[in-house]
Design a protein around this motif. Structure first.
Motif: not given
Length: 690
Positions: A572-586
């Motif tokens: 967890t020390i290396s994790i900044k965040e988690s998210l479900r991506p939007d197609e527009r951001d890929i």
């Protein structure tokens, strides 16, 4: 210091004490140099240390160490007694530190079970020559007779209590010595006193008589003290000083005896009294009588609140706690319990979790040791390099009382040494250059440690010239090390390029640096223990290197993720965040690489199922989860099927046959989950370079 010696108590004690004394001696010499020369207190301390090492080495038959220690003892005896005005303190420090290095090497050989066969003849000759010149320069060429006489006496090794005194001594004394509680092996410590006492007298007797072979001698000395009756030509003050040099001395009672009758009378009375007292004490203990002596023994046991424990036993205890954490997870997270409402079970599970956490914290606290010894070693590095590079540098230490796991300490000593050497060689300018830059003639290196959550930050900071950004970029281009466009790189990403293998901006190779094999090794060593390294610099003002290291290696906080049927754990020390991506951001770059736009910045996507060839039904980014991780200023997006949850995991090495067959990038180890399945622990540093 090594954790496991030889299983021979006397040798273990010798190694332990000599190592401690050598470190103490080194610090005393370095402190004396800062005060321009040796103070009377420092001379006394060094004399006492060398006297102790000489005696204990002679007992252990390590004659090369004993001889060298004796020569150094002679040197400081002369300084103490004659107080010469003209002393080349710098040269004397060099000679003594050379001797310290020699003893360190020999002790290391002994630890490893090798024969301490080093030849100290040149060192001894140099010290003797220095002493001779010192006497001539100060016009006291005939001094030193006293210690030479002592030297001759010390060659008589055998102790006989029936020995007839060759001469009539002036004084008679009774000494009663108590050692500190918990120091252990009181009989051997008493024997060490007797061995050293031979420098002062040949006529003495002790109570108990046989300190080594008698089974009850340790207990008797612990309870009643160690009595020595002796005759000598040395005065009360001299003998008091001799006994005060005893290691682990708790208290000393030194009484002058006026007549021969008193001397003999004490001998008979004390032997009878002590023998009877000890018999009564032991008898009372075994018979269960609540007598006076029993209370005395009980009191002695109660105040013994510090004991020495083998590190191997602590490692075993830590392993067992780790297994218990796994077992607890297997019980609480058992798949058979899903969907069941078990109030009493939940209460019991909560109590079990509380006790397990407290036990884990307690065991970890036992293994914690301060960083002070590791930091203090840097004084010697700075001192030696300043002499060789003709620079003036002050080393400031902050937060040396900060504690980390003992195993961590062993991994950071060499990296720290390298960073300090780098600062001295690369960072701090020569005096003239500093003067032209408007800086003080003397440079400063600050070594700081402090706690930061579950990590310890170790900061190495200097006020030198700092890193040359343009030079680093030029070198990176020449070696094709740029992993993205120059204009897209942050300052820290550019500075972190000095961690690349073989990277060096130094034009010439010196004794200390220039081959570019240092910083990448430092970085890898820090990553091995789950730590991170970051570089910051301001041109002309200096450089700061920050090491973030975990408090312990054994148990970490991890986030479990699922890919197909496999499970992975990310620290967890290396994790900044988690998210479900939007197609527009890929975004797909011209090279066909997938990137994810997060708040205006693009980061590469790493699909774990493709990297490790895992079959999964979740291949669309919008169906899975992205975990954003960062290491060394570089950020990547890890694509997984789903998050399973956060928990503490016990880090285990990958099986040896897997390590031998194939080195898999991006894996740091494995762990056992609550449902009995195995989860692979991801090495984020390896993944960002995948």
């Amino acid at each position: 210091m090594s954790d496991q010696f030889t299983n021979e108590p006397m040798l273990d004690m010798y190694i332990f004490e000599t190592s401690q004394l050598i470190e103490q001696l080194e610090q005393s010499i370095l402190s004396s140099e800062k005060e321009s020369c040796f103070t009377p207190a420092a001379i006394n301390e060094i004399f006492r240390i060398m006297h102790t090492i000489k005696g204990s080495s002679a007992i252990m038959m390590f004659h090369n160490i004993s001889t060298l220690a004796h020569t150094m003892e002679d040197m400081f005896y002369f300084l103490r007694e004659e107080k010469p005005r003209q002393v080349d303190c710098s040269s004397l420090s060099d000679f003594v530190l050379d001797g310290v290095d020699f003893i360190k090497v020999e002790v290391e050989k002994i630890k490893n079970g090798d024969e301490p066969d080093g030849d100290a003849a040149i060192l001894t000759e140099n010290l003797n020559l220095f002493l001779t010149n010192l006497k001539k320069e100060n016009g006291i060429a005939n001094s030193g007779k006293k210690e030479k006489d002592i030297s001759k006496k010390s060659q008589q090794y055998y102790i006989s209590q029936e020995r007839v005194p060759p001469t009539e001594y002036k004084y008679k004394f009774m000494a009663r010595v108590y050692f500190e509680e918990g120091c252990e092996m009181e009989n051997i410590r008493a024997y060490t006193i007797l061995h050293n006492l031979k420098d002062y007298t040949e006529e003495f007797y002790t109570v108990p008589e046989d300190v080594i072979d008698a089974d009850d001698s340790t207990e008797r000395i612990r309870q009643e003290g160690f009595f020595i009756y002796f005759k000598t030509d040395h005065t009360y003050d001299q003998m008091n000083e001799f006994f005060q040099q005893t290691i682990f001395l708790k208290s000393l009672e030194l009484v002058p005896l006026e007549t021969e009758e008193e001397y003999e009378e004490h001998k008979i009375q004390k032997q009878d009294t002590l023998r009877d007292s000890f018999v009564r004490t032991v008898s009372a203990n075994y018979s269960g009588e609540a007598g006076k002596e029993t209370n005395k023994v009980s009191h002695s046991s109660a105040v013994q609140n510090i004991i020495s424990v083998s590190v191997a036993k602590l490692d075993k205890l830590m392993d067992l706690v780790g297994e218990m954490v796994i077992a607890e997870a297997m019980v609480i997270q058992n798949p058979d319990l899903r969907g069941l409402v078990l109030d009493n079970f939940q209460k019991a599970a909560g109590q079990l979790n509380k006790i397990t956490s407290e036990l884990q914290d307690t065991v970890m606290s036992i293994r914690m040791v301060p960083l002070a010894p590791t930091f203090q070693k840097m004084h010697r590095i700075v001192r030696d390099m300043c002499k060789q590079l003709n620079k003036e540098v002050n080393l400031k230490i902050i937060g040396e009382e900060t504690e980390v796991d003992k195993n961590i300490i062993e991994h950071i000593s060499d990296p720290l040494m390298h960073l300090v050497r780098n600062s001295l060689d690369h960072g701090i300018e020569a005096a003239e250059e500093r003067r032209q830059a408007g800086k003080e003639k003397s440079g400063t290196i600050i070594l700081e440690a402090k706690n930061s959550g579950s990590d310890v930050l170790i900061i190495v900071q200097d006020d030198g010239k700092g890193l040359d950004r343009e030079k680093i970029l030029k070198k990176a281009k020449e070696n094709n090390l740029l992993y993205k466009k120059e204009e897209d790189m942050t300052e820290q990403e550019i500075f972190n390029m000095i961690l690349a293998p073989g990277f060096s901006t130094k034009e010439s190779i010196s004794e200390f640096s220039g081959r570019g094999v240092g910083m990448d090794v430092v970085n890898k060593n820090i990553q091995t223990i789950g730590g991170t390294l970051s570089v910051n610099s301001v041109s002309g003002e200096g450089m700061t290197i920050t090491l973030a290291i975990p408090l312990t290696l054994a148990i970490i906080d991890g986030m479990n993720i699922k890919v197909g049927k496999s499970c992975y754990t990310i620290p967890t020390i290396s994790i900044k965040e988690s998210l479900r991506p939007d197609e527009r951001d890929i975004i797909i770059d011209p090279g066909g690489n997938e990137m994810l736009m997060i708040r205006g910045q693009c980061f590469p996507i790493l699909r774990l199922h493709e990297s490790y060839r895992v079959e999964t039904a979740v291949t669309e980014l919008k169906e899975g989860i992205i975990i954003v991780v960062e290491q060394d200023g570089r950020t990547i997006c890890i694509f997984a099927d789903e998050l399973l949850g956060q928990q503490q995991v016990v880090v285990k090495s990958l099986p040896v046959y897997i390590q031998k067959k194939r080195r898999i990038k991006g894996l740091a180890g494995c762990t056992l989950l609550g449902d009995g399945s195995i989860s692979l622990i991801l090495d984020v540093a390896g993944l960002v370079n995948f």
